[in-house]
Design a protein around this motif. Structure first.
Motif, short mmCIF file in Angstrom:
data_model
loop_
_atom_site.label_atom_id
_atom_site.label_comp_id
_atom_site.label_asym_id
_atom_site.label_seq_id
_atom_site.Cartn_x
_atom_site.Cartn_y
_atom_site.Cartn_z
N ILE A 46 0.81 -1.22 0.00
CA ILE A 46 0.00 0.00 0.00
C ILE A 46 0.85 1.27 0.00
O ILE A 46 0.60 2.19 -0.78
CB ILE A 46 -0.96 0.00 1.21
CG1 ILE A 46 -1.98 -1.13 1.05
CG2 ILE A 46 -1.65 1.34 1.37
CD1 ILE A 46 -2.75 -1.45 2.31
N GLU A 47 1.86 1.32 0.85
CA GLU A 47 2.60 2.57 1.02
C GLU A 47 3.76 2.77 0.05
O GLU A 47 4.15 3.90 -0.21
CB GLU A 47 3.11 2.67 2.46
CG GLU A 47 1.99 2.79 3.47
CD GLU A 47 2.48 2.92 4.90
OE1 GLU A 47 3.72 3.03 5.12
OE2 GLU A 47 1.63 2.89 5.81
N GLN A 48 4.31 1.68 -0.46
CA GLN A 48 5.45 1.84 -1.35
C GLN A 48 5.15 1.40 -2.78
O GLN A 48 5.43 2.13 -3.73
CB GLN A 48 6.65 1.07 -0.80
CG GLN A 48 7.14 1.64 0.52
CD GLN A 48 8.34 0.91 1.03
OE1 GLN A 48 9.33 0.77 0.33
NE2 GLN A 48 8.26 0.44 2.26
N LEU A 49 4.59 0.22 -2.93
CA LEU A 49 4.42 -0.34 -4.27
C LEU A 49 3.32 0.37 -5.06
O LEU A 49 3.57 0.88 -6.15
CB LEU A 49 4.13 -1.83 -4.16
CG LEU A 49 4.28 -2.67 -5.40
CD1 LEU A 49 5.61 -2.43 -6.10
CD2 LEU A 49 4.14 -4.14 -5.05
N THR A 50 2.11 0.44 -4.52
CA THR A 50 1.02 1.06 -5.28
C THR A 50 1.20 2.57 -5.42
O THR A 50 0.66 3.17 -6.34
CB THR A 50 -0.36 0.77 -4.65
OG1 THR A 50 -0.36 1.26 -3.31
CG2 THR A 50 -0.66 -0.71 -4.66
N SER A 51 1.95 3.17 -4.52
CA SER A 51 2.16 4.62 -4.60
C SER A 51 3.41 5.00 -5.40
O SER A 51 3.69 6.19 -5.56
CB SER A 51 2.25 5.21 -3.19
OG SER A 51 3.39 4.72 -2.52
N ALA A 52 4.13 4.03 -5.90
CA ALA A 52 5.33 4.32 -6.69
C ALA A 52 4.93 4.99 -8.00
O ALA A 52 3.89 4.66 -8.59
CB ALA A 52 6.12 3.05 -6.95
N PRO A 53 5.74 5.91 -8.48
CA PRO A 53 5.43 6.57 -9.75
C PRO A 53 5.28 5.57 -10.90
O PRO A 53 6.01 4.59 -10.96
CB PRO A 53 6.66 7.47 -9.99
CG PRO A 53 7.27 7.64 -8.64
CD PRO A 53 6.97 6.40 -7.88
N ASN A 54 4.31 5.83 -11.76
CA ASN A 54 4.06 5.06 -12.97
C ASN A 54 3.44 3.68 -12.72
O ASN A 54 3.21 2.94 -13.65
CB ASN A 54 5.33 4.92 -13.83
CG ASN A 54 5.01 4.48 -15.25
OD1 ASN A 54 3.96 4.79 -15.79
ND2 ASN A 54 5.92 3.73 -15.84
N VAL A 55 3.16 3.30 -11.47
CA VAL A 55 2.53 2.00 -11.22
C VAL A 55 1.03 2.13 -11.48
O VAL A 55 0.37 2.99 -10.91
CB VAL A 55 2.82 1.50 -9.78
CG1 VAL A 55 1.95 0.30 -9.45
CG2 VAL A 55 4.29 1.15 -9.64
N ASP A 56 0.52 1.27 -12.33
CA ASP A 56 -0.89 1.27 -12.69
C ASP A 56 -1.64 0.18 -11.92
O ASP A 56 -2.64 0.46 -11.27
CB ASP A 56 -1.04 1.05 -14.20
CG ASP A 56 -2.49 1.06 -14.66
OD1 ASP A 56 -3.31 1.78 -14.06
OD2 ASP A 56 -2.81 0.32 -15.61
N THR A 57 -1.17 -1.06 -12.01
CA THR A 57 -1.85 -2.17 -11.34
C THR A 57 -0.88 -2.98 -10.50
O THR A 57 0.30 -3.13 -10.85
CB THR A 57 -2.52 -3.12 -12.35
OG1 THR A 57 -1.51 -3.65 -13.22
CG2 THR A 57 -3.58 -2.41 -13.17
N VAL A 58 -1.40 -3.49 -9.39
CA VAL A 58 -0.64 -4.40 -8.53
C VAL A 58 -1.55 -5.57 -8.20
O VAL A 58 -2.62 -5.38 -7.63
CB VAL A 58 -0.17 -3.71 -7.23
CG1 VAL A 58 0.51 -4.70 -6.31
CG2 VAL A 58 0.73 -2.53 -7.54
N ARG A 59 -1.15 -6.75 -8.59
CA ARG A 59 -1.87 -7.97 -8.22
C ARG A 59 -0.94 -8.80 -7.36
O ARG A 59 0.23 -9.00 -7.71
CB ARG A 59 -2.30 -8.76 -9.46
CG ARG A 59 -3.36 -8.01 -10.27
CD ARG A 59 -3.84 -8.81 -11.47
NE ARG A 59 -2.73 -8.96 -12.41
CZ ARG A 59 -2.53 -10.03 -13.17
NH1 ARG A 59 -3.33 -11.07 -13.10
NH2 ARG A 59 -1.51 -10.09 -14.00
N THR A 60 -1.45 -9.26 -6.22
CA THR A 60 -0.62 -10.03 -5.31
C THR A 60 -1.14 -11.45 -5.17
O THR A 60 -2.33 -11.71 -5.32
CB THR A 60 -0.57 -9.38 -3.91
OG1 THR A 60 -1.88 -9.37 -3.36
CG2 THR A 60 0.00 -7.98 -3.97
N ALA A 61 -0.21 -12.36 -4.90
CA ALA A 61 -0.56 -13.76 -4.64
C ALA A 61 0.26 -14.21 -3.43
O ALA A 61 1.49 -14.27 -3.49
CB ALA A 61 -0.24 -14.63 -5.85
N LEU A 62 -0.42 -14.46 -2.33
CA LEU A 62 0.24 -14.98 -1.14
C LEU A 62 0.44 -16.48 -1.31
O LEU A 62 -0.47 -17.19 -1.76
CB LEU A 62 -0.61 -14.73 0.11
CG LEU A 62 -0.74 -13.28 0.54
CD1 LEU A 62 -1.77 -13.14 1.64
CD2 LEU A 62 0.60 -12.74 1.00
#
Length: 157
Positions: free
Chosen positions: A127-143
């Protein structure tokens, strides 16, 4: 697929043995591959100098050290210019939670292998680093649930 190096059967045996146990002595390695120690050492040095053997590491037991969460993140960028791809790749180097990263083809641009102490730490990173990084559009995670296979990175027959 053509080989990237000129390797004979003994070289392949050396690589197989070292991938299984990189800590063994040269004497033990030479015994396992069927040659004497001095030529075995020369072969290992040649494989190292030629970049076939990139290095040696200790494989740590993550859960025993308190790192219980393993996850993969698929990242899609807004823009895929060479500059933007390089910029994101460089950014991954600064995130300790990201242990391995690949630029990939398909619906995503990057795949990140993440290891964290707990779910809250991983969620905070996303939430705080990956999705807010510049130019990031989508983040899909798999635990991950459980690791079912752990082999060396190259399948040597």
């Amino acid at each position: 697929m053509p080989l990237q190096a000129d390797l004979d059967a003994i070289d392949w045996k050396i690589l197989r043995e070292l991938q299984a146990d990189g800590k063994m002595t040269n004497v033990e390695l030479s015994r396992r591959v069927g040659i004497s120690a001095p030529p075995c050492l020369r072969r290992v040095k040649r494989l190292e100098e030629g970049g076939i053997i990139k290095g040696y590491r200790a494989l740590l037991n993550s859960p025993a050290l308190g790192y219980d969460v393993v996850a993969f993140c698929l990242i899609g960028l807004h823009y895929q210019s060479e500059t933007e791809l390089k910029t994101f790749a460089q950014r991954t180097l600064q995130w300790p939670i990201v242990r391995r990263a690949w630029m990939v083809s398909g619906d995503s641009d990057f795949m990140l292998h993440c290891v964290a102490t707990d779910l809250t730490t991983f969620q905070t990173f996303v939430i705080e680093q990956l999705t807010s990084a510049p130019n990031v559009d989508t983040v899909r995670t798999a635990l991950t649930i459980r690791q079912v296979k752990d082999e060396g990175l190259v399948a040597i027959e």
